[in-house]
Design a protein around this motif. Structure first.
Motif, PDB file in Angstrom:
ATOM      1  N   UNK B  32      54.585  45.565  61.969  1.00 26.90           N
ATOM      2  CA  UNK B  32      55.904  45.115  61.514  1.00 26.90           C
ATOM      3  C   UNK B  32      56.761  44.490  62.601  1.00 26.90           C
ATOM      4  N   UNK B  33      56.526  44.778  63.876  1.00 21.27           N
ATOM      5  CA  UNK B  33      57.431  44.268  64.909  1.00 21.27           C
ATOM      6  C   UNK B  33      57.171  42.796  65.186  1.00 21.27           C
ATOM      7  N   UNK B  34      58.065  41.949  64.762  1.00 22.59           N
ATOM      8  CA  UNK B  34      57.991  40.548  65.105  1.00 22.59           C
ATOM      9  C   UNK B  34      56.908  39.753  64.409  1.00 22.59           C
ATOM     10  N   UNK B  35      56.291  40.317  63.386  1.00 23.16           N
ATOM     11  CA  UNK B  35      55.220  39.622  62.679  1.00 23.16           C
ATOM     12  C   UNK B  35      55.636  39.508  61.218  1.00 23.16           C
ATOM     13  N   UNK B  36      55.347  38.366  60.600  1.00 19.35           N
ATOM     14  CA  UNK B  36      55.782  38.175  59.216  1.00 19.35           C
ATOM     15  C   UNK B  36      54.797  38.814  58.260  1.00 19.35           C
ATOM     16  N   UNK B  37      54.832  40.129  58.162  1.00 17.93           N
ATOM     17  CA  UNK B  37      53.817  40.810  57.361  1.00 17.93           C
ATOM     18  C   UNK B  37      54.056  40.667  55.873  1.00 17.93           C
ATOM     19  N   UNK B  38      55.311  40.346  55.464  1.00 16.83           N
ATOM     20  CA  UNK B  38      55.618  40.406  54.042  1.00 16.83           C
ATOM     21  C   UNK B  38      55.055  39.244  53.256  1.00 16.83           C
ATOM     22  N   UNK B  39      54.370  38.311  53.909  1.00 12.37           N
ATOM     23  CA  UNK B  39      53.804  37.215  53.137  1.00 12.37           C
ATOM     24  C   UNK B  39      52.406  37.543  52.604  1.00 12.37           C
ATOM     25  N   UNK B  40      51.853  38.677  52.978  1.00 15.86           N
ATOM     26  CA  UNK B  40      50.533  39.045  52.471  1.00 15.86           C
ATOM     27  C   UNK B  40      50.620  40.402  51.787  1.00 15.86           C
ATOM     28  N   UNK B  43      49.180  43.498  53.652  1.00 20.19           N
ATOM     29  CA  UNK B  43      49.956  43.968  54.799  1.00 20.19           C
ATOM     30  C   UNK B  43      51.172  44.778  54.318  1.00 20.19           C
ATOM     31  N   UNK B  44      51.800  44.307  53.240  1.00 17.98           N
ATOM     32  CA  UNK B  44      52.902  45.083  52.663  1.00 17.98           C
ATOM     33  C   UNK B  44      52.402  46.451  52.208  1.00 17.98           C
ATOM     34  N   UNK B  45      51.213  46.459  51.612  1.00 20.96           N
ATOM     35  CA  UNK B  45      50.622  47.723  51.152  1.00 20.96           C
ATOM     36  C   UNK B  45      50.401  48.668  52.322  1.00 20.96           C
ATOM     37  N   UNK B  46      49.876  48.130  53.434  1.00 18.37           N
ATOM     38  CA  UNK B  46      49.653  48.965  54.620  1.00 18.37           C
ATOM     39  C   UNK B  46      50.970  49.547  55.124  1.00 18.37           C
ATOM     40  N   UNK B  47      52.018  48.718  55.161  1.00 22.00           N
ATOM     41  CA  UNK B  47      53.305  49.207  55.647  1.00 22.00           C
ATOM     42  C   UNK B  47      53.834  50.310  54.737  1.00 22.00           C
ATOM     43  N   UNK B  48      53.684  50.116  53.393  1.00 25.18           N
ATOM     44  CA  UNK B  48      54.137  51.142  52.456  1.00 25.18           C
ATOM     45  C   UNK B  48      53.410  52.463  52.686  1.00 25.18           C
ATOM     46  N   UNK B  49      52.076  52.365  52.789  1.00 23.34           N
ATOM     47  CA  UNK B  49      51.285  53.594  52.930  1.00 23.34           C
ATOM     48  C   UNK B  49      51.607  54.288  54.249  1.00 23.34           C
ATOM     49  N   UNK B 108      41.572  35.590  57.652  1.00 22.17           N
ATOM     50  CA  UNK B 108      42.530  34.703  58.323  1.00 22.17           C
ATOM     51  C   UNK B 108      41.955  34.154  59.615  1.00 22.17           C
ATOM     52  N   UNK B 109      41.226  35.008  60.349  1.00 21.63           N
ATOM     53  CA  UNK B 109      40.650  34.579  61.621  1.00 21.63           C
ATOM     54  C   UNK B 109      39.598  33.505  61.422  1.00 21.63           C
ATOM     55  N   UNK B 110      38.805  33.623  60.333  1.00 25.64           N
ATOM     56  CA  UNK B 110      37.686  32.706  60.147  1.00 25.64           C
ATOM     57  C   UNK B 110      37.978  31.555  59.214  1.00 25.64           C
ATOM     58  N   UNK B 111      39.244  31.454  58.754  1.00 26.39           N
ATOM     59  CA  UNK B 111      39.511  30.387  57.794  1.00 26.39           C
ATOM     60  C   UNK B 111      40.043  29.140  58.484  1.00 26.39           C
ATOM     61  N   UNK B 112      39.871  29.045  59.765  1.00 22.96           N
ATOM     62  CA  UNK B 112      40.257  27.824  60.442  1.00 22.96           C
ATOM     63  C   UNK B 112      41.398  27.997  61.413  1.00 22.96           C
ATOM     64  N   UNK B 113      42.090  29.124  61.335  1.00 22.67           N
ATOM     65  CA  UNK B 113      43.119  29.406  62.330  1.00 22.67           C
ATOM     66  C   UNK B 113      44.463  28.790  62.029  1.00 22.67           C
ATOM     67  N   UNK B 114      44.596  28.101  60.881  1.00 16.81           N
ATOM     68  CA  UNK B 114      45.884  27.487  60.596  1.00 16.81           C
ATOM     69  C   UNK B 114      46.884  28.513  60.089  1.00 16.81           C
ATOM     70  N   UNK B 115      46.381  29.651  59.595  1.00 14.30           N
ATOM     71  CA  UNK B 115      47.287  30.624  58.996  1.00 14.30           C
ATOM     72  C   UNK B 115      47.928  31.544  60.007  1.00 14.30           C
ATOM     73  N   UNK B 116      47.200  31.894  61.057  1.00 14.96           N
ATOM     74  CA  UNK B 116      47.818  32.832  61.989  1.00 14.96           C
ATOM     75  C   UNK B 116      47.600  32.379  63.427  1.00 14.96           C
ATOM     76  N   UNK B 117      48.667  32.403  64.215  1.00 14.78           N
ATOM     77  CA  UNK B 117      48.507  32.156  65.646  1.00 14.78           C
ATOM     78  C   UNK B 117      47.698  33.303  66.253  1.00 14.78           C
ATOM     79  N   UNK B 118      46.942  33.030  67.323  1.00 14.41           N
ATOM     80  CA  UNK B 118      46.056  34.056  67.880  1.00 14.41           C
ATOM     81  C   UNK B 118      46.784  35.341  68.241  1.00 14.41           C
ATOM     82  N   UNK B 119      48.033  35.237  68.709  1.00 15.65           N
ATOM     83  CA  UNK B 119      48.741  36.437  69.139  1.00 15.65           C
ATOM     84  C   UNK B 119      49.018  37.357  67.953  1.00 15.65           C
ATOM     85  N   UNK B 120      49.443  36.752  66.823  1.00 18.03           N
ATOM     86  CA  UNK B 120      49.701  37.555  65.636  1.00 18.03           C
ATOM     87  C   UNK B 120      48.434  38.218  65.138  1.00 18.03           C
TER      88      UNK B 120
END
Lengths: 152, 152
Positions: B32-40, B43-49, B108-120
């Motif tokens: 959750x810190x500094x990462x836009x988790x709410x678009x997936x 990830x929202x499910x993980x945060x809830x649990x 996300x990692x294998x779909x071409x890298x356009x969705x997530x920057x490496x740091x995220x």
């Protein structure tokens, strides 16, 4: 030995195993027939796990059916321990595979639709639903067999 | 009542609860810190649990610590049943959340890298790994508490 309904060698256990075999076969068929599942890791994982669950459930369905027919349930603690442990491991793996598949399908559906045609995605969804049903029956088997263990 | 190491009111149980709290907090922070988790969704499910697991584990860690200090373990069957059932439910939910997150990160990692920057993406990966560790400890607690139930 107390007879727990749904454990090894009862007719309820036979129904549970039959349900597991049917649902996991359905999941495998929905995933693999005519769909390019091998391009996604979690779909390959689901296919692998279903390939493990189907022979396991089918074999135990045969054992249960035979036990019910000849009215001679399995009583060896070693065999029951192996069955319970296998059930637990497969139940955990099935849950992981089902939730991975469901989340990837959800991501594919909401990422703009360029990755999967609607027909394929609904088949993936059916496959994930079948995997969840198979997990549910597998968890029931695992819990009932674990319940049986202390009474040996 | 037999004392099972790792069950409620033992020092091993306290360590297990402490580990669960630490790993699930780490998973929540990485996600959750500094990462836009709410678009997936997953990830929202993980945060809830994780938001459910952290207070549960922390409360039980306090109970275990208190029991160890005053040398007076919890013995009421009703309370132990509730704790065992809650452990099972949370363990299943944590496994589902961890595997969903891991599969989505992999996609996300294998779909071409356009969705997530490496740091995220590496933070998402750390979060999934922490969730798996938390699940592992949670499963250990659940199994040990279930083992305790028939001896009540």
């Amino acid at each position: 030995m107390e007879r727990v309904p749904g454990s090894v060698g009862t007719s309820a256990g036979f129904s549970l195993r039959l349900g597991q075999t049917i649902f996991s076969s359905a999941s495998l068929l929905f995933m693999s027939l005519g769909v390019e599942f091998y391009s996604y890791t979690s779909f390959c994982y689901l296919v692998t796990i279903m390939g493990l669950v189907i022979p396991w459930s089918f074999t135990l369905a045969l054992v249960d059916g035979y036990s019910v027919l000849v009215k001679c349930p399995v009583r060896q603690p070693g065999i029951l321990l192996i069955i319970a442990a296998g059930d637990w491991v497969l139940s955990v793996l099935t849950l992981a595979a089902a939730s991975s598949t469901a989340s990837v399908v959800d991501l594919l559906l909401h990422s703009g639709g360029s990755y999967c045609p609607p027909k394929c995605c609904s088949r993936y969804q059916m496959s994930a639903a079948m995997a969840f049903l198979s997990w549910f029956l597998s968890l029931a088997s695992a819990l009932l067999n674990l319940w049986l263990l202390p009474s040996l």
